[in-house]
Design a protein around this motif. Structure first.
Motif, mmCIF file in Angstrom:
data_model
loop_
_atom_site.group_PDB
_atom_site.id
_atom_site.type_symbol
_atom_site.label_atom_id
_atom_site.label_comp_id
_atom_site.label_asym_id
_atom_site.label_seq_id
_atom_site.Cartn_x
_atom_site.Cartn_y
_atom_site.Cartn_z
ATOM 1 N N GLN A 152 0.798 -1.228 0.000
ATOM 2 C CA GLN A 152 0.000 0.000 0.000
ATOM 3 C C GLN A 152 0.833 1.281 0.000
ATOM 4 O OE1 GLN A 152 -2.488 1.307 3.397
ATOM 5 N NE2 GLN A 152 -4.221 0.951 2.020
ATOM 6 N N PRO A 153 1.887 1.383 0.815
ATOM 7 C CA PRO A 153 2.679 2.631 0.812
ATOM 8 C C PRO A 153 3.402 2.891 -0.504
ATOM 9 C CG PRO A 153 3.092 1.348 2.800
ATOM 10 C CD PRO A 153 2.360 0.449 1.850
ATOM 11 N N LYS A 154 3.592 1.850 -1.312
ATOM 12 C CA LYS A 154 4.336 2.009 -2.561
ATOM 13 C C LYS A 154 3.435 2.308 -3.761
ATOM 14 C CE LYS A 154 7.885 -1.253 -1.007
ATOM 15 N NZ LYS A 154 8.610 -2.518 -1.317
ATOM 16 N N LEU A 155 2.136 2.128 -3.578
ATOM 17 C CA LEU A 155 1.212 2.321 -4.687
ATOM 18 C C LEU A 155 0.732 3.769 -4.776
ATOM 19 C CD1 LEU A 155 -1.010 -0.870 -4.301
ATOM 20 C CD2 LEU A 155 0.906 -0.531 -5.889
ATOM 21 N N PHE A 156 0.409 4.178 -5.976
ATOM 22 C CA PHE A 156 -0.244 5.456 -6.239
ATOM 23 C C PHE A 156 -1.706 5.092 -6.492
ATOM 24 C CE2 PHE A 156 -1.838 9.015 -8.575
ATOM 25 C CZ PHE A 156 -1.018 10.100 -8.332
ATOM 26 N N THR A 157 -2.536 5.231 -5.462
ATOM 27 C CA THR A 157 -3.902 4.722 -5.509
ATOM 28 C C THR A 157 -4.863 5.799 -5.982
ATOM 29 O OG1 THR A 157 -3.380 3.244 -3.672
ATOM 30 C CG2 THR A 157 -5.703 3.539 -4.214
ATOM 31 N N ALA A 158 -5.620 5.454 -7.022
ATOM 32 C CA ALA A 158 -6.596 6.376 -7.597
ATOM 33 C C ALA A 158 -7.971 5.726 -7.604
ATOM 34 C CB ALA A 158 -6.192 6.746 -9.029
ATOM 35 N N THR A 159 -8.986 6.501 -7.275
ATOM 36 C CA THR A 159 -10.357 6.028 -7.413
ATOM 37 C C THR A 159 -11.232 7.204 -7.811
ATOM 38 O OG1 THR A 159 -12.072 4.618 -6.434
ATOM 39 C CG2 THR A 159 -11.074 6.294 -4.989
ATOM 40 N N LYS A 160 -12.546 7.028 -7.720
ATOM 41 C CA LYS A 160 -13.449 8.024 -8.279
ATOM 42 C C LYS A 160 -14.672 8.231 -7.400
ATOM 43 C CE LYS A 160 -12.069 6.170 -12.763
ATOM 44 N NZ LYS A 160 -11.574 4.837 -12.331
ATOM 45 N N VAL A 161 -15.333 9.360 -7.619
ATOM 46 C CA VAL A 161 -16.641 9.607 -7.026
ATOM 47 C C VAL A 161 -17.646 9.596 -8.172
ATOM 48 C CG1 VAL A 161 -16.239 12.127 -7.055
ATOM 49 C CG2 VAL A 161 -18.065 11.151 -5.629
ATOM 50 N N TRP A 162 -18.750 8.880 -7.981
ATOM 51 C CA TRP A 162 -19.688 8.634 -9.089
ATOM 52 C C TRP A 162 -21.111 8.669 -8.552
ATOM 53 C CZ3 TRP A 162 -22.141 3.676 -10.753
ATOM 54 C CH2 TRP A 162 -22.692 3.763 -12.030
ATOM 55 N N THR A 163 -21.568 9.872 -8.243
ATOM 56 C CA THR A 163 -22.902 10.052 -7.700
ATOM 57 C C THR A 163 -23.253 11.534 -7.790
ATOM 58 O OG1 THR A 163 -24.346 9.562 -5.812
ATOM 59 C CG2 THR A 163 -22.144 10.404 -5.307
ATOM 60 N N SER A 164 -24.457 11.905 -7.354
ATOM 61 C CA SER A 164 -24.884 13.308 -7.392
ATOM 62 C C SER A 164 -25.140 13.817 -5.987
ATOM 63 C CB SER A 164 -26.157 13.456 -8.232
ATOM 64 O OG SER A 164 -25.922 13.116 -9.577
ATOM 65 N N GLY A 165 -24.855 15.116 -5.784
ATOM 66 C CA GLY A 165 -25.108 15.752 -4.499
ATOM 67 C C GLY A 165 -23.895 15.731 -3.589
ATOM 68 N N LYS A 166 -23.723 16.805 -2.830
ATOM 69 C CA LYS A 166 -22.560 16.916 -1.962
ATOM 70 C C LYS A 166 -22.550 15.847 -0.878
ATOM 71 C CE LYS A 166 -20.022 20.116 1.005
ATOM 72 N NZ LYS A 166 -19.907 21.518 1.500
ATOM 73 N N ALA A 167 -23.675 15.668 -0.199
ATOM 74 C CA ALA A 167 -23.728 14.712 0.904
ATOM 75 C C ALA A 167 -23.468 13.291 0.414
ATOM 76 C CB ALA A 167 -25.079 14.792 1.610
ATOM 77 N N GLU A 168 -24.086 12.927 -0.707
ATOM 78 C CA GLU A 168 -23.899 11.579 -1.232
ATOM 79 C C GLU A 168 -22.475 11.390 -1.746
ATOM 80 O OE1 GLU A 168 -24.756 7.650 -2.099
ATOM 81 O OE2 GLU A 168 -25.730 9.125 -0.800
ATOM 82 N N GLY A 169 -21.909 12.461 -2.301
ATOM 83 C CA GLY A 169 -20.519 12.390 -2.748
ATOM 84 C C GLY A 169 -19.572 12.164 -1.584
ATOM 85 N N LEU A 170 -19.782 12.898 -0.496
ATOM 86 C CA LEU A 170 -18.952 12.712 0.695
ATOM 87 C C LEU A 170 -19.081 11.293 1.236
ATOM 88 C CD1 LEU A 170 -19.568 16.106 2.499
ATOM 89 C CD2 LEU A 170 -17.327 15.188 1.852
ATOM 90 N N ARG A 171 -20.319 10.795 1.281
ATOM 91 C CA ARG A 171 -20.534 9.436 1.792
ATOM 92 C C ARG A 171 -19.789 8.422 0.931
ATOM 93 N NH1 ARG A 171 -22.284 5.000 0.646
ATOM 94 N NH2 ARG A 171 -22.949 5.716 -1.417
ATOM 95 N N GLN A 172 -19.883 8.577 -0.392
ATOM 96 C CA GLN A 172 -19.243 7.616 -1.284
ATOM 97 C C GLN A 172 -17.722 7.685 -1.176
ATOM 98 O OE1 GLN A 172 -19.193 7.787 -5.824
ATOM 99 N NE2 GLN A 172 -20.871 6.339 -5.438
#
Length: 306
Positions: A108-128
């Protein structure tokens, strides 16, 4: 997250530039072949040119038999110089599997980890996004991207705050279809993002029309997804002999030749082919070694793959 001290960065960057100029494999001081890198424009951090996607491939259950091949793939990826692994909450169990294997292997410390947010709305985005952190088993991400521009303005505001708080190092946007390139280009010209992830391959060259130049002019790193056009290119070419001149680019497979076409574009920072097989992973990673095509050879690759 992965860190580079100044001396290591300068050595890595210098070697990579020397290799590009000389048109050959660059190596560490011990002469062990090392992967070519490109600098992330915003920070000049070096990023290996071949990363790895997790769509479909890492979407497996909790069983040992299901995860053992992926653990082998992840170990080989890191051993061969890879760092950037890309995932998304829309990829089923991929985030959870990646997080578990990254911790289990100690990578884990050696990886460059990327992911995404895929939803609508601030609250739902934060949750995801919080859920993604939990699944990936980290408190800080290298890169969070707004997937397919869904509610991009809202999430980019949130991510700017996260960046200021140190919860994410880089912010980006993504899309996987050429029909969205104009919308992506407009966003790159109006919002301060660090990365853009788009489809680009010999079979999908629409990004060359405008989007890649916009990203380069704006100092935005480019991650190329679908470098094999969803696997269609390899399927079509599997019975076609590799052209003899592929050896001029240190390639011994179509996968390597197709990947070198992608990463040789001056705007592209990293390509992210996905695989669940170590043999395919090793083949893909070899594309990050050796000589890259100039414009003449890029045209020959495109013509052969047509």
């Amino acid at each position: 997250m992965r860190r580079w001290d100044r001396r290591a960065f300068l050595q890595t960057s210098g070697l990579a530039l020397a290799a590009t100029a000389a048109g050959r494999v660059w190596a560490t001081p011990s002469e062990t072949p090392a992967m070519l890198t490109r600098a992330i424009p915003r920070t000049q951090e070096a990023l290996p040119v071949i990363g790895m996607g997790t769509w479909q491939t890492f979407d497996v259950g909790p069983g040992v038999a299901e995860r053992a091949p992926l653990e082998e793939v992840l170990r080989a990826f890191a051993a061969l110089g890879g760092t950037l692994v890309d995932s998304s909450p829309m990829y089923g169990q991929s985030e959870e599997v990646l997080g578990a294997l990254a911790v289990k292997t100690g990578l884990q410390p050696k990886l460059f980890t990327a992911t995404k947010v895929w939803t609508s709305g601030k609250a739902e985005g934060l949750r995801q996004m919080e859920d993604s952190l939990r699944k990936l088993r980290t408190q800080r991400l290298d890169l969070m991207q707004v997937h397919n521009l869904v509610d991009a303005a809202t999430h980019l505001d949130t991510l700017q705050a996260w960046k200021e708080q140190g919860r994410v190092r880089y912010v980006g946007v993504t899309h996987y279809t050429a029909s969205a390139h104009e919308a992506v280009a407009k966003l790159l010209l109006s919002r301060p993002v660090d990365f853009v992830q788009i489809n680009y391959s010999v079979g999908e060259r629409e990004a060359e029309q405008r989007l890649l130049s916009v990203a380069r002019d704006q100092g935005i790193a480019v991650i190329a997804n679908r470098p094999f056009a969803g696997g269609g290119l390899l399927q079509r070419l599997k019975r076609k002999p590799l052209p003899p001149w592929a050896s001029e680019l240190d390639c011994d497979s179509w996968a390597q030749l197709l990947l070198k076409f992608v990463i040789s574009h001056p705007a592209v920072t990293c390509a992210i082919p996905a695989t669940s097989k170590v043999s395919h992973l090793r083949d893909n990673m070899k594309a990050g070694l050796g000589r890259l095509p100039d414009e003449k050879l890029r045209a020959r690759i495109a013509a052969e793959a047509a």
